[in-house]
Design a protein around this motif. Structure first.
Motif: not given
Length: 333
Positions: A137-153
């Motif tokens: 449960a609650h892995l959306e907190h981590s998944q936001w970070l997983q997605n935000i860094f490819p965006i910055h790249i």
């Protein structure tokens, strides 16, 4: 038990900063989840990932923070990636080369992070998944970070204003209206096979203005943050040395196993917990002596020694020299 999921302290810092700004008892909450309280000094050290997720979820529930993962992700930038990943991206000739290398080196950020590219006619998906965490449960907190860094790249090549057409989450999670309003041109999906963002296929050939990729930065095999529990412990222990060294029982709990199983795993590697701890203390002290001007007594405290004389004896036993001599010889002349 193959590994303990761990993540860099850097990714916990924005959550703690938000706590501080709303007047929440940040330090006591960090202590409750057995996480370091001096996060800024330990940005490149590691902590148990699942405890960090629980820390974020407790804040979302107790403090009424909407989309805590998104709020934290907004505070992260390209510069918060590990130095090695920044170098790889900075010297990649094209976005495609950069993404290929980032996928190889993803475990430098989270040791259970798997990243890969999926190609279609018009788009490429940059996918990420935390190995061994499906259904938690609650892995959306981590998944936001997983997605935000490819965006910055991608923005290093496409420009700072670029936004993905789609952001997808593995978690069954729907962002709030307020969050979606910050991304008016982006579609959000939940309950996917992995977390991913969508990038136009034509972007893969975008060039980097910085220059060619240094051969020293390219590896055929990724240098991971830890493929087994012992390496994970060596990365994680430095985060705790100055705040009360965890007992073997606490470490076993973090690893999700029994003390006996952990000790058996260490024994198979020819180690005891005390020896593992001593190695972690030495490595942290050596790093501080090489890279900072901290006084020897400060290095001793940071490595978990209350007595500087005890620290000097332990350091000499590991290195054959004193901390002062080690610093003198390690510094470039």
């Amino acid at each position: 038990m193959s590994r303990i999921p761990i993540t860099r302290c850097q990714f916990l810092i924005p959550f703690a900063d938000i706590y501080d700004e709303i007047g929440a008892p940040t330090a006591s909450l960090l202590e409750k989840f057995r996480l370091p309280t001096s996060l800024m000094e330990k940005a490149d050290d590691f902590v148990p990932l699942l405890r960090a997720v629980d820390f974020a979820e407790r804040g979302q529930q107790s403090q009424g923070i909407v989309d805590f993962g998104f709020q934290a992700a907004k505070r992260l930038e390209f510069c918060h990636l590990s130095a090695r990943l920044r170098t790889v991206v900075g010297y990649s000739p094209t976005l495609f080369t950069a993404l290929q290398q980032v996928c190889k080196l993803a475990t430098l950020e989270d040791n259970v992070l798997n990243m890969w590219l999926e190609h279609s006619d018009d788009h490429v998906k940059i996918c990420s998944k935390l190995i061994g965490t499906s259904g938690l449960a609650h892995l959306e907190h981590s998944q936001w970070l997983q997605n935000i860094f490819p965006i910055h790249i991608v923005r290093q090549f496409a420009g700072p204003g670029w936004e993905p057409a789609t952001i997808a989450f593995e978690a069954r999670y729907v962002p709030s209206l307020e969050t979606r309003s910050c991304w008016p041109n982006t579609r959000f999906l939940s309950g996917q096979f992995a977390s991913w963002i969508e990038v136009p296929r034509s972007f893969m050939a975008l060039t980097n203005a910085i220059g060619e990729l240094s051969p020293d930065c390219l590896d055929d095999e990724a240098t991971s943050a830890g493929d087994d529990v012992i390496r994970s412990l060596r990365l994680m222990l430095p985060s705790y040395l100055d705040e009360g060294i965890p007992s073997v029982a606490e470490i076993a709990e973090m690893a999700g196993t029994s003390v006996r199983s952990l000790q058996r795993r260490l024994s198979l590697a020819g180690l005891t917990y005390s020896e593992l701890l001593e190695a972690a203390r030495f490595e942290k002290a050596a790093k501080l002596l090489r890279t900072t001007d901290a006084k020897v007594i400060e290095v001793a405290f940071a490595a978990g020694y209350a007595d500087p004389a005890h620290f000097t004896r332990a350091f000499r036993r590991m290195s054959g020299t004193t901390p002062r001599r080690f610093r003198h010889e390690a510094r470039p002349r």
